[in-house]
Design an enzyme around this catalytic site. Structure first.
Site, short mmCIF file in Angstrom:
data_model
loop_
_atom_site.label_atom_id
_atom_site.label_comp_id
_atom_site.label_asym_id
_atom_site.label_seq_id
_atom_site.Cartn_x
_atom_site.Cartn_y
_atom_site.Cartn_z
N GLY A 1 60.81 49.27 5.21
CA GLY A 1 59.88 48.82 4.30
C GLY A 1 58.29 48.44 4.94
O GLY A 1 58.33 48.30 6.03
N LEU B 1 57.55 45.60 11.54
CA LEU B 1 56.64 46.48 11.99
C LEU B 1 55.33 45.91 12.68
O LEU B 1 54.70 46.32 13.42
CB LEU B 1 56.29 47.55 11.08
N GLU C 1 60.01 42.12 2.53
CA GLU C 1 58.64 42.71 2.21
C GLU C 1 58.13 41.65 1.17
O GLU C 1 56.55 41.43 1.14
CB GLU C 1 58.57 43.94 1.75
#
Length: 166
Positions: free
Chosen positions: A46, A90, A132
């Site tokens: 995501g 990330l 997210e």
């Protein structure tokens, strides 16, 4: 399409609530395409728009056999069951921590053309939707950890080579 730079923990855009999308045009199509390519290149499941420096309410996903995007997502839990699992991000390379999330959720929003979209997920997809959507609200996953796990994660961030303040 292009691979965009992923913003790292400490970048102010990650702590800023994203704005609703009200223009569904070629620029949005390009953003979604770039985000999918960026997520793939980074090996994620995501990616939220503010992770690539765009403060708009859009995220992309690729997990449990489903790949796509959602614009202006609003999610609600389905039931009271929760799951506890390890998450990464990330924007926080090599740092992971345990986070409790709802086990099943439904998200409503739109696709990049402005058509209504509903996404229902359990397990990893539910975790992805919540993670997210948190990004789009300016909330990092470390904020969802227990105090002890959060301290360990913040210590790891402080020691990380990628951390600009090192």
């Amino acid at each position: 399409m292009a691979i965009r730079d992923i913003r790292l923990f400490g970048d102010p855009v990650l702590n800023t609530a994203a704005e609703e999308v009200d223009v569904f045009d070629e620029r949005l199509h390009r953003l979604v395409g770039d985000m999918l390519e960026t997520m793939d290149a980074a090996g994620g499941v995501g990616l939220a728009a503010n992770q690539v420096g765009v403060a708009q309410r859009v995220f992309v996903f690729d997990c449990q056999g489903l790949r796509g995007h959602i614009v202006n997502p609003v999610w609600t839990p389905l039931g009271e069951d929760t799951q506890i699992g390890v998450e990464g991000c990330l924007s926080v390379p090599d740092v992971r921590g345990t986070v409790e999330r709802h086990n099943t959720v439904v998200a409503h929003g739109a696709d990049m053309c402005g058509r209504p979209l509903t996404l229902r997920g359990s397990g990893l997809l539910a975790r992805c939707i919540q993670h997210e959507a948190d990004h789009l609200d300016g909330v990092m996953f470390t904020a969802r950890m227990s105090p002890a796990d959060r301290k360990a994660a913040l210590d790891a961030i402080a020691a990380a080579e990628w951390n600009k303040e090192n």
